[in-house]
Design a protein around this motif. Structure first.
Motif, short mmCIF file in Angstrom:
data_model
loop_
_atom_site.label_atom_id
_atom_site.label_comp_id
_atom_site.label_asym_id
_atom_site.label_seq_id
_atom_site.Cartn_x
_atom_site.Cartn_y
_atom_site.Cartn_z
N GLY A 102 -1.75 0.35 -4.81
CA GLY A 102 -1.05 -0.79 -4.23
C GLY A 102 -0.98 -1.93 -5.20
N GLY A 103 -0.44 -3.04 -4.75
CA GLY A 103 -0.32 -4.21 -5.60
C GLY A 103 0.31 -5.37 -4.86
N LEU A 104 0.18 -6.57 -5.45
CA LEU A 104 0.72 -7.78 -4.88
C LEU A 104 2.17 -7.99 -5.32
CD1 LEU A 104 -2.17 -10.40 -5.16
CD2 LEU A 104 -1.17 -9.49 -3.06
N TYR A 105 2.97 -8.47 -4.39
CA TYR A 105 4.38 -8.72 -4.66
C TYR A 105 4.68 -10.11 -4.12
CZ TYR A 105 9.42 -7.61 -4.79
OH TYR A 105 10.78 -7.58 -5.06
N GLN A 120 0.87 -1.17 0.00
CA GLN A 120 0.00 0.00 0.00
C GLN A 120 0.91 1.23 0.00
OE1 GLN A 120 -3.61 -0.03 0.21
NE2 GLN A 120 -3.29 2.08 -0.45
N PHE A 121 1.10 1.82 -1.20
CA PHE A 121 2.02 2.94 -1.33
C PHE A 121 1.46 4.18 -0.63
CE2 PHE A 121 3.06 0.19 -4.92
CZ PHE A 121 4.43 0.07 -4.75
N GLU A 122 2.36 4.90 0.04
CA GLU A 122 1.92 6.03 0.85
C GLU A 122 2.55 7.36 0.47
OE1 GLU A 122 2.54 4.85 4.97
OE2 GLU A 122 0.40 4.35 5.02
N GLU A 123 3.86 7.35 0.11
CA GLU A 123 4.54 8.63 -0.03
C GLU A 123 5.75 8.53 -0.96
OE1 GLU A 123 5.49 11.54 3.47
OE2 GLU A 123 7.23 10.24 3.22
N ILE A 124 5.98 9.61 -1.71
CA ILE A 124 7.19 9.77 -2.51
C ILE A 124 7.96 10.95 -1.93
CG2 ILE A 124 8.14 10.28 -4.79
CD1 ILE A 124 5.62 9.08 -5.99
N LYS A 125 9.25 10.74 -1.72
CA LYS A 125 10.04 11.76 -1.04
C LYS A 125 11.38 11.94 -1.74
CE LYS A 125 11.71 12.89 3.64
NZ LYS A 125 11.77 12.38 5.04
N ILE A 126 11.80 13.19 -1.92
CA ILE A 126 13.13 13.52 -2.41
C ILE A 126 13.93 14.11 -1.26
CG2 ILE A 126 14.49 14.93 -4.01
CD1 ILE A 126 12.18 14.82 -5.95
N GLN A 127 15.11 13.55 -1.02
CA GLN A 127 15.89 13.98 0.14
C GLN A 127 17.38 13.80 -0.15
OE1 GLN A 127 14.18 11.01 2.86
NE2 GLN A 127 16.17 10.02 2.94
N ASP A 128 18.20 14.16 0.84
CA ASP A 128 19.65 13.97 0.79
C ASP A 128 20.26 14.62 -0.46
OD1 ASP A 128 19.40 12.51 3.13
OD2 ASP A 128 19.34 10.59 2.10
N ILE A 129 19.95 15.88 -0.68
CA ILE A 129 20.53 16.61 -1.80
C ILE A 129 22.00 16.90 -1.51
CG2 ILE A 129 20.39 18.68 -3.24
CD1 ILE A 129 17.96 16.89 -3.50
N LYS A 130 22.86 16.48 -2.43
CA LYS A 130 24.30 16.72 -2.29
C LYS A 130 24.77 17.49 -3.52
CE LYS A 130 24.80 12.29 0.13
NZ LYS A 130 25.44 10.95 0.08
N ILE A 131 24.93 18.79 -3.36
CA ILE A 131 25.29 19.62 -4.51
C ILE A 131 26.77 19.44 -4.85
CG2 ILE A 131 23.47 21.29 -4.04
CD1 ILE A 131 25.52 23.10 -2.79
N SER A 132 27.08 19.62 -6.13
CA SER A 132 28.44 19.43 -6.61
C SER A 132 29.34 20.60 -6.21
CB SER A 132 28.44 19.29 -8.13
OG SER A 132 28.05 20.52 -8.73
N GLU A 133 30.63 20.38 -6.32
CA GLU A 133 31.58 21.44 -6.01
C GLU A 133 31.43 22.60 -6.98
OE1 GLU A 133 35.49 19.84 -5.91
OE2 GLU A 133 35.14 18.59 -4.15
N GLN A 134 31.09 22.29 -8.26
CA GLN A 134 30.89 23.35 -9.25
C GLN A 134 29.74 24.27 -8.86
OE1 GLN A 134 31.26 20.08 -9.79
NE2 GLN A 134 31.86 19.61 -11.91
#
Length: 277
Positions: free
Chosen positions: A243-246, A186-200
């Protein structure tokens, strides 16, 4: 072989045979030597089975090795991989899911799932997009009938973010065991995290040769701590009913095989180091 020895040592009249050591000086020694040999070569069925299983798992990993996690697999390779999968799956088919073994982090080695392969295809075609490692993290050690699963994708934008692991996409779901080997997600959430920007990018925002202003430092801090969360909802109803069966077709302490029920593809995972999210 042991029955043949028994007949030669114990005659049919039920009494123990008494040999003249002078006439048969090596008879007793010869018997014991033969007996020891017969024990030494007796096959250990469990050990043989374990060796065969490890060989089959090794063959499966060899079959997927040059497929770029499934993206470059040819029709012939997919056929060979499917045979290798079925060969491994037969070893604990029907055994209940061991939650303590399932708990932990698993690294994707191969898949035929279209929704994952599309990420690999995008990374292969688009110079500004990279896909790094993909994991499944199960949190269910102290549970009996379910837990949490997190699909983790490391990705990046070259020159803006660090190579391969510049950012993390996490798709979280709850799961329940609905049969011996099937779990329902049962899918609940999509999250974007841990941004690591480049030296440039850091140099562009706050040049090293110039004093870093309060604004530039705030921008850097914002990017480093940025997270975006979006609930997973059904487009038709707006409710969280996605959701779905796995089907967990094989599981031991270093390999996990799964099949998305309904033709969603197969997955080959190996155990990875613990992942902190």
């Amino acid at each position: 072989m042991e029955l043949a020895f028994a007949t030669s040592v114990y005659p049919t009249n039920g009494h123990r045979a008494i040999y003249d050591n002078k006439r048969f000086p090596n008879k007793k020694q010869s018997f014991h030597n033969k007996f020891r040999c017969s024990v030494a070569v007796a096959p250990d069925a469990n050990r043989v089975s374990a060796v065969e299983l490890e060989n089959k798992k090794h063959n499966l990993l060899l079959a997927v090795q040059d497929t770029q996690r499934g993206l470059a697999a040819t029709a012939d390779q997919r056929s060979i991989i499917e045979e290798a999968l079925v060969s491994v799956e037969g070893y604990n088919m029907g055994a209940p899911i061991d939650m303590a073994v399932l708990d932990g982090t698993w690294r994707l080695q191969y898949t035929s799932a279209p929704d994952v392969l599309v990420l690999f295809e995008a990374a292969a075609r688009l110079p500004f997009f990279q896909v790094g490692q993909i994991f499944q993290k199960f949190e269910c050690r102290d549970q009996l009938r379910g837990g949490v699963i997190r699909n983790v994708v490391r990705w990046s934008v070259p020159n803006l973010l660090e190579e391969q692991e510049g950012a993390t996409l996490v798709v979280s779901a709850k799961f329940d065991v609905v049969s011996v080997r099937n779990i329902y997600l049962q899918f609940e959430e999509i999250k974007i995290q841990d941004i690591k920007i480049s030296e440039q990018l850091q140099a562009l925002i706050a040049p090293a040769l110039l004093p870093r202003s309060f604004l530039s430092l705030q921008i850097l801090q914002f990017l480093r701590t940025f997270t975006a969360q979006v609930p997973v909802t059904n487009p038709g109803t707006g409710r969280r009913s996605v959701g779905g069966l796995y089907y967990l077709s094989y599981l031991d302490r270093n390999m996990l095989l799964g099949r998305a029920v309904g033709g969603g593809g197969v997955f080959v995972f190996t155990k990875a180091q613990p992942l902190e999210l």
